[in-house]
Design a protein around this motif. Structure first.
Motif, PDB file in Angstrom:
ATOM      1  N   LYS A 131     -28.393 -21.834  15.606  1.00 27.96           N
ATOM      2  CA  LYS A 131     -29.689 -22.372  16.013  1.00 27.96           C
ATOM      3  C   LYS A 131     -30.077 -21.664  17.154  1.00 27.96           C
ATOM      4  O   LYS A 131     -31.511 -21.415  17.366  1.00 27.96           O
ATOM      5  N   ASN A 140     -33.881 -27.131   9.130  1.00 30.35           N
ATOM      6  CA  ASN A 140     -34.907 -27.528  10.269  1.00 30.35           C
ATOM      7  C   ASN A 140     -34.383 -27.287  11.590  1.00 30.35           C
ATOM      8  O   ASN A 140     -35.176 -27.090  12.696  1.00 30.35           O
ATOM      9  N   ASP A 141     -33.153 -27.539  12.010  1.00 30.73           N
ATOM     10  CA  ASP A 141     -32.442 -27.353  13.227  1.00 30.73           C
ATOM     11  C   ASP A 141     -32.374 -25.746  13.615  1.00 30.73           C
ATOM     12  O   ASP A 141     -32.415 -25.471  14.811  1.00 30.73           O
ATOM     13  N   MET A 142     -32.779 -24.927  12.507  1.00 29.40           N
ATOM     14  CA  MET A 142     -32.731 -23.235  12.858  1.00 29.40           C
ATOM     15  C   MET A 142     -34.190 -22.828  12.651  1.00 29.40           C
ATOM     16  O   MET A 142     -34.244 -21.700  12.234  1.00 29.40           O
ATOM     17  N   ASN A 143     -35.072 -23.448  13.224  1.00 29.07           N
ATOM     18  CA  ASN A 143     -36.561 -23.034  12.874  1.00 29.07           C
ATOM     19  C   ASN A 143     -37.065 -22.679  11.756  1.00 29.07           C
ATOM     20  O   ASN A 143     -37.744 -21.626  11.485  1.00 29.07           O
ATOM     21  N   LYS A 183     -22.837 -23.417  13.668  1.00 26.25           N
ATOM     22  CA  LYS A 183     -24.364 -23.967  13.251  1.00 26.25           C
ATOM     23  C   LYS A 183     -25.145 -23.858  14.668  1.00 26.25           C
ATOM     24  O   LYS A 183     -26.287 -23.457  14.645  1.00 26.25           O
ATOM     25  N   GLU A 184     -24.244 -23.969  15.684  1.00 27.27           N
ATOM     26  CA  GLU A 184     -25.015 -24.187  17.222  1.00 27.27           C
ATOM     27  C   GLU A 184     -25.357 -22.871  17.537  1.00 27.27           C
ATOM     28  O   GLU A 184     -26.623 -22.634  18.187  1.00 27.27           O
ATOM     29  N   ASP A 216     -19.483 -26.759  13.159  1.00 22.95           N
ATOM     30  CA  ASP A 216     -20.312 -27.421  14.072  1.00 22.95           C
ATOM     31  C   ASP A 216     -20.702 -26.019  15.223  1.00 22.95           C
ATOM     32  O   ASP A 216     -21.873 -26.149  15.516  1.00 22.95           O
ATOM     33  N   SER A 266     -33.764 -18.819  17.398  1.00 24.17           N
ATOM     34  CA  SER A 266     -35.135 -19.255  18.389  1.00 24.17           C
ATOM     35  C   SER A 266     -35.847 -18.463  18.509  1.00 24.17           C
ATOM     36  O   SER A 266     -35.556 -17.016  18.285  1.00 24.17           O
ATOM     37  N   SER A 287     -28.991 -28.688   5.052  1.00 28.55           N
ATOM     38  CA  SER A 287     -29.256 -29.662   5.960  1.00 28.55           C
ATOM     39  C   SER A 287     -29.582 -29.427   7.326  1.00 28.55           C
ATOM     40  O   SER A 287     -30.102 -30.276   8.103  1.00 28.55           O
ATOM     41  N   SER A 288     -29.309 -28.298   7.652  1.00 27.62           N
ATOM     42  CA  SER A 288     -29.354 -27.540   8.949  1.00 27.62           C
ATOM     43  C   SER A 288     -30.713 -26.548   9.079  1.00 27.62           C
ATOM     44  O   SER A 288     -31.063 -26.086  10.171  1.00 27.62           O
TER      45      SER A 288
END
Length: 432
Positions: free
Chosen positions: A340, A125-128, A336-337, A333, A344, A122-123
């Protein structure tokens, strides 16, 4: 996993430790992940491997992360490849694992199958995720879920003597199998009177190279159905790849052993002796060869492994690393940040400047100035991974059926049909 490669000149070696992990199965990924409490501050522990990221990158990354998350400190630890398998097994089975860690790309399915990695599907897309290098993305996938985030990669290419090509009348690097074979004939015609000359040095058990030919013919090693894998070495496409390998060996007249791989003897040393016009290797092997003959740095060029279709290079095996989060991390959490930020374009560009192919960015322009790394990077866009089976480590660490198949076929002990049938049966036993 098997000890793998040295990468671009001046870049540290990637060494992927032996597999065979038998750690705790852990708890179910989805449940454990959803129950993990979100951390709001405190330390976050990050394990990256030696040689993976320059200090300038990690210093800037960790500072930016801490600035964005007041009260959080990054406990950054550099790990050694030697012994990492057991260290990870112990750490991931505990209640106090690192929150982010690096893992060899062919190790990822094995740990995912044990239930010790957090599900990151689920993550993505948040991680490019739209920029991920496909070969590494696939290696981080198990049973339809994403457990690994691509970090960096490298792959093989054809390294060649520019001066020998010129003297043999070869005006441009070959871009197809037919052109490659024609170049071999020209090199033999020019230099073949020297009994020590080899137009192409190609060891008999160089199965990483075999993968390119099998994939180029539309074949594969094995196919997966969920977590189950079945060997496909006996398909017509796989046989065609094996037959082209033999054609290269026979036509080039390589003196490389048919019962050993590119490491025994080390092929860079053979190339360094000055009697080889081409070999298939990684950029860092040029620097190794130049220890014997420093002039080889200027004399050596690179081109992508040719494919059957002119102008289209063959797919290549991607070696490298993924990043993952333990299912037992209490700070998923924040982890995951962190991923992310690391995935980048800003920090992936720094990975490229270090000579690696970035895992989560298609921008490889930072490698353009390196004549070897630039070719490697372009070929990586057509990169592939070995089957994402949790038992793949048993294939590499044990009596590798691909190596046995190559030796049996190249020495004439078995026909292509018998060699592939026997290898497929052995592969099914290992993966089943």
């Amino acid at each position: 996993m098997k000890r793998w490669i040295k990468l671009a000149a001046g870049v540290a070696a990637i060494t992927l430790a032996t597999a065979g992990c038998a750690g705790s199965s852990g708890s179910g990924n989805t449940q454990a992940s959803s129950n993990a409490p979100a951390a709001q501050g405190g330390d976050i522990t990050v394990w990256l491997m030696t040689g993976s990221a320059p200090d300038s990158l990690t210093t800037a990354l960790n500072k930016e992360f801490e600035d964005k998350h007041p009260g959080t400190k990054v406990k950054y630890e550099v790990q050694q490849w030697n012994g990492i398998q057991q260290k990870l097994t112990t750490a991931l089975g505990s209640q106090n694992p690192p929150d982010v860690f690096e893992i060899g790309n062919t190790q990822t399915p094995q740990f995912a199958a044990q239930g010790v990695l957090a599900d990151l599907t689920s993550s993505v897309n948040d991680m490019n995720g739209s920029q991920w290098l496909k070969g590494l993305k696939d290696s981080g996938t198990f049973d339809g879920k994403q457990y690994g985030v691509p970090f960096y990669a490298a792959n093989r290419e054809v390294l060649y003597r520019k001066d020998m090509f010129e003297q043999a009348g070869i005006t441009a690097p070959p871009t197809s199998n037919d052109e490659w074979l024609a170049a071999i004939d020209k090199l033999k015609a020019k230099f073949g009177s020297d009994p020590d000359f080899q137009a192409l040095y190609l060891p008999g058990q160089y199965w990483y190279t075999l993968l390119s030919f099998i994939w180029d013919q539309g074949g594969d090693i094995a196919k997966g159905d969920g977590a189950k894998f079945t060997g496909t070495l006996d398909t017509p496409q796989a046989k065609a790849g094996l037959e082209f390998y033999k054609k290269l060996v026979d036509q080039s007249g390589t003196k490389a052993p048919k019962d050993n791989d590119e490491s025994n003897p080390a092929q860079a040393g053979i190339y360094g002796a000055g009697k080889v016009a081409m070999f298939i290797g990684t950029p860092g092997e040029v620097a190794t060869a130049a220890k014997t003959d420093p002039s080889l740095k200027d004399k050596t060029g690179a081109f992508a492994i040719p494919g059957k279709t002119a102008g289209k290079s063959a797919p290549v095996f991607l070696g490298g690393s993924n990043l993952a989060i333990p299912v037992n991390s209490k700070k998923q959490d924040l982890a995951k940040e962190y991923l992310k930020l690391l995935s980048s374009a800003k920090y992936q560009g720094e990975i490229a400047k270090g000579g690696f192919v970035p895992g989560t960015s298609t921008d490889i322009s930072a490698l353009d100035s390196d004549p070897y790394a630039s070719v490697m990077a372009k070929a990586s866009q057509n990169g592939r991974a070995v089957p994402s089976s949790p038992k793949w480590g048993d294939v590499e660490a044990g009596q590798n059926p691909l190596k046995d198949m190559l030796t049996a076929y190249l020495t004439g002990k078995k026909t292509v049909d018998q060699a592939t049938a026997d290898a497929n049966a052995a592969l099914n036993k290992l993966l089943g």
